[in-house]
Design a protein around this motif. Structure first.
Motif, mmCIF file in Angstrom:
data_model
loop_
_atom_site.group_PDB
_atom_site.id
_atom_site.type_symbol
_atom_site.label_atom_id
_atom_site.label_comp_id
_atom_site.label_asym_id
_atom_site.label_seq_id
_atom_site.Cartn_x
_atom_site.Cartn_y
_atom_site.Cartn_z
ATOM 1 N N MET A 107 10.519 -8.908 -13.528
ATOM 2 C CA MET A 107 11.809 -9.563 -13.306
ATOM 3 C C MET A 107 11.616 -10.983 -12.784
ATOM 4 S SD MET A 107 13.757 -7.262 -14.374
ATOM 5 C CE MET A 107 13.551 -5.523 -14.762
ATOM 6 N N VAL A 108 10.657 -11.175 -11.905
ATOM 7 C CA VAL A 108 10.385 -12.516 -11.376
ATOM 8 C C VAL A 108 9.953 -13.447 -12.507
ATOM 9 C CG1 VAL A 108 8.854 -13.875 -9.886
ATOM 10 C CG2 VAL A 108 9.863 -11.736 -9.028
ATOM 11 N N ALA A 109 9.131 -12.945 -13.418
ATOM 12 C CA ALA A 109 8.690 -13.771 -14.550
ATOM 13 C C ALA A 109 9.871 -14.162 -15.437
ATOM 14 C CB ALA A 109 7.629 -13.022 -15.362
ATOM 15 N N LEU A 110 10.760 -13.206 -15.694
ATOM 16 C CA LEU A 110 11.963 -13.501 -16.480
ATOM 17 C C LEU A 110 12.842 -14.526 -15.772
ATOM 18 C CD1 LEU A 110 12.882 -9.870 -17.580
ATOM 19 C CD2 LEU A 110 12.624 -11.780 -19.167
ATOM 20 N N LEU A 111 13.049 -14.308 -14.488
ATOM 21 C CA LEU A 111 13.894 -15.214 -13.698
ATOM 22 C C LEU A 111 13.274 -16.600 -13.603
ATOM 23 C CD1 LEU A 111 14.846 -12.701 -10.863
ATOM 24 C CD2 LEU A 111 16.425 -13.675 -12.545
ATOM 25 N N GLY A 112 11.955 -16.653 -13.509
ATOM 26 C CA GLY A 112 11.277 -17.940 -13.422
ATOM 27 C C GLY A 112 11.518 -18.793 -14.649
ATOM 28 N N GLU A 113 11.464 -18.173 -15.840
ATOM 29 C CA GLU A 113 11.765 -18.919 -17.066
ATOM 30 C C GLU A 113 13.179 -19.485 -17.023
ATOM 31 O OE1 GLU A 113 9.024 -16.825 -20.559
ATOM 32 O OE2 GLU A 113 11.186 -16.418 -20.468
ATOM 33 N N ALA A 114 14.134 -18.659 -16.586
ATOM 34 C CA ALA A 114 15.536 -19.092 -16.546
ATOM 35 C C ALA A 114 15.743 -20.220 -15.542
ATOM 36 C CB ALA A 114 16.430 -17.901 -16.196
ATOM 37 N N VAL A 115 15.133 -20.090 -14.383
ATOM 38 C CA VAL A 115 15.286 -21.104 -13.339
ATOM 39 C C VAL A 115 14.737 -22.451 -13.810
ATOM 40 C CG1 VAL A 115 14.402 -21.802 -11.066
ATOM 41 C CG2 VAL A 115 15.394 -19.520 -11.374
ATOM 42 N N ARG A 116 13.663 -22.424 -14.563
ATOM 43 C CA ARG A 116 13.088 -23.686 -15.045
ATOM 44 C C ARG A 116 14.051 -24.411 -15.988
ATOM 45 N NH1 ARG A 116 8.411 -20.617 -14.376
ATOM 46 N NH2 ARG A 116 8.316 -19.780 -16.506
ATOM 47 N N VAL A 117 14.836 -23.658 -16.744
ATOM 48 C CA VAL A 117 15.835 -24.297 -17.603
ATOM 49 C C VAL A 117 16.908 -24.964 -16.744
ATOM 50 C CG1 VAL A 117 17.563 -23.939 -19.401
ATOM 51 C CG2 VAL A 117 15.427 -22.642 -19.461
ATOM 52 N N ALA A 118 17.386 -24.266 -15.725
ATOM 53 C CA ALA A 118 18.401 -24.840 -14.832
ATOM 54 C C ALA A 118 17.873 -26.095 -14.146
ATOM 55 C CB ALA A 118 18.828 -23.801 -13.797
ATOM 56 N N GLU A 119 16.620 -26.045 -13.722
ATOM 57 C CA GLU A 119 16.023 -27.212 -13.074
ATOM 58 C C GLU A 119 15.937 -28.387 -14.046
ATOM 59 O OE1 GLU A 119 12.342 -25.597 -11.682
ATOM 60 O OE2 GLU A 119 13.199 -24.904 -9.775
ATOM 61 N N ALA A 120 15.608 -28.097 -15.302
ATOM 62 C CA ALA A 120 15.556 -29.158 -16.312
ATOM 63 C C ALA A 120 16.940 -29.749 -16.556
ATOM 64 C CB ALA A 120 14.969 -28.618 -17.614
ATOM 65 N N GLU A 121 17.993 -28.942 -16.329
ATOM 66 C CA GLU A 121 19.376 -29.410 -16.457
ATOM 67 C C GLU A 121 19.822 -30.173 -15.206
ATOM 68 O OE1 GLU A 121 21.800 -29.208 -18.702
ATOM 69 O OE2 GLU A 121 21.383 -27.550 -20.083
ATOM 70 N N ARG A 122 18.940 -30.245 -14.198
ATOM 71 C CA ARG A 122 19.215 -30.918 -12.926
ATOM 72 C C ARG A 122 20.385 -30.252 -12.182
ATOM 73 N NH1 ARG A 122 16.238 -35.488 -12.640
ATOM 74 N NH2 ARG A 122 15.462 -36.395 -14.595
ATOM 75 N N VAL A 123 20.406 -28.925 -12.244
ATOM 76 C CA VAL A 123 21.426 -28.145 -11.548
ATOM 77 C C VAL A 123 20.895 -27.701 -10.196
ATOM 78 C CG1 VAL A 123 22.756 -25.990 -11.606
ATOM 79 C CG2 VAL A 123 22.434 -27.317 -13.697
ATOM 80 N N LYS A 124 21.730 -27.807 -9.163
ATOM 81 C CA LYS A 124 21.378 -27.283 -7.848
ATOM 82 C C LYS A 124 21.824 -25.829 -7.798
ATOM 83 C CE LYS A 124 22.185 -27.793 -2.868
ATOM 84 N NZ LYS A 124 22.545 -26.356 -2.692
ATOM 85 N N LEU A 125 20.883 -24.914 -7.956
ATOM 86 C CA LEU A 125 21.208 -23.501 -7.988
ATOM 87 C C LEU A 125 21.661 -23.008 -6.619
ATOM 88 C CD1 LEU A 125 18.234 -22.247 -10.190
ATOM 89 C CD2 LEU A 125 20.636 -22.395 -10.865
ATOM 90 N N GLU A 126 22.651 -22.122 -6.622
ATOM 91 C CA GLU A 126 23.210 -21.586 -5.386
ATOM 92 C C GLU A 126 22.843 -20.108 -5.240
ATOM 93 O OE1 GLU A 126 24.684 -23.280 -3.159
ATOM 94 O OE2 GLU A 126 25.640 -25.031 -4.075
ATOM 95 N N PRO A 127 22.410 -19.686 -4.047
ATOM 96 C CA PRO A 127 22.160 -18.261 -3.821
ATOM 97 C C PRO A 127 23.476 -17.494 -3.698
ATOM 98 C CG PRO A 127 21.873 -19.482 -1.782
ATOM 99 C CD PRO A 127 22.129 -20.512 -2.855
ATOM 100 N N PHE A 128 23.447 -16.211 -4.054
ATOM 101 C CA PHE A 128 24.637 -15.370 -3.887
ATOM 102 C C PHE A 128 24.224 -13.903 -3.886
ATOM 103 C CE2 PHE A 128 24.062 -15.557 -8.446
ATOM 104 C CZ PHE A 128 24.393 -14.287 -8.892
ATOM 105 N N ASP A 129 24.919 -13.105 -3.106
ATOM 106 C CA ASP A 129 24.732 -11.646 -3.075
ATOM 107 C C ASP A 129 23.259 -11.238 -3.031
ATOM 108 O OD1 ASP A 129 27.457 -11.281 -3.088
ATOM 109 O OD2 ASP A 129 27.603 -10.980 -5.253
#
Length: 273
Positions: free
Chosen positions: A138-160
């Motif tokens: 799951m961490v590997a899957l999430l890591g791929e997704a997070v890298r896309v958001a970072e490339a979009e210059r999005v400030k990701l927010e934690p939740f739940d």
């Protein structure tokens, strides 16, 4: 409705919109973009909804658990209309106005990789994520997704309990922290004693309702956007294909599916050793 029905559902609404009317999108994914393409971004509001629920039938909704509920203007402004909307929504459950709605939308889009991966198995999410090897996938899957958001210059927010900033580990210590975080999130959201909903809506679409999931608009869209930004997401691409095969009846739901993803993680060295 599902993401694949957004445009069709919006079509009969457009002629009814008045001068001050707007549309609040309460869906998963980035349907605000589709709505805004039709009626304009100035008439579109965004929302991040994460309380557990299931559609049981006409007029029957299972409210399975509490969860985050954020609303906001797409441009991050603090408008009178979003404040008024917050007051109305708060009569149902706790709602919060945010000036970073895209940060929440993207965080949930990232978390979709985990949710879809658990739907590869016909079991409760808490049980699927109990083994450490599963949480590493799951961490590997999430890591791929997070890298896309970072490339979009999005400030990701934690939740739940989801901590997106931990999900792109580069050292063994960071990997261990990410794996522990997934376990803690599972405790908070899926294993809580008052949790009535033990499986995702994705699992329900596949097993109970036997209908097409939103995988093309969630995982498929993530992979497509990654490629547009020069990022390959081999693990999420494999997940997308697996869910489609389950939809078509060509693949059984089984722990073997997660083991297949685990082998891909190891073969491509997607996690720090």
């Amino acid at each position: 409705m599902k993401s694949q029905h957004t445009e069709a559902a919006l079509r009969p609404i457009v002629p009814l919109l008045g001068e001050k009317s707007f549309v609040l999108c309460l869906q998963n994914g980035f349907n605000e973009r589709r709505v805004a393409a039709t009626i304009g971004s100035e008439r579109t509001l965004g929302a991040h909804v994460n309380f557990g629920s299931d559609y049981l039938g006409p007029g029957r909704i299972l409210y399975g658990s509490e969860g985050a509920f954020y609303v906001g203007e797409l441009d991050g402004s603090m408008s009178d209309r979003v404040i008024a909307l917050h007051g109305k929504l708060s009569q149902f459950c706790e709602a919060i106005v945010t000036q970073n709605i895209w940060g929440y939308k993207w965080s949930k889009q990232c978390l979709a990789s985990l949710n879809y991966a658990t739907a590869l198995v016909d079991a409760d999410v808490g049980d699927i994520l109990a083994p450490e090897w599963s949480r590493r996938v799951m961490v590997a899957l999430l890591g791929e997704a997070v890298r896309v958001a970072e490339a979009e210059r999005v400030k990701l927010e934690p939740f739940d309990g989801f901590e997106p900033d931990l999900m792109n580990p580069t050292t063994p210590g960071e990997l261990q922290a990410a794996v522990k975080s997934v376990d803690a999130m599972t405790d908070e959201y899926w294993r809580a004693p008052d949790r009535l909903k033990k499986r995702t809506g994705i699992w329900r679409d596949l097993v109970v309702r036997r209908r097409k999931t939103e995988v093309d608009h969630r995982i498929g869209e993530l992979v497509k956007r990654g490629r547009e930004l020069g990022l390959e997401l081999p693990l999420n691409a494999a997940l997308h294909k697996m869910i489609e095969e389950i939809e078509e009846g060509a693949r059984p739901m089984s722990t073997d599916n997660l083991r297949e993803l685990e082998r891909l993680v190891d073969a491509l060295h997607l996690l720090p050793a």
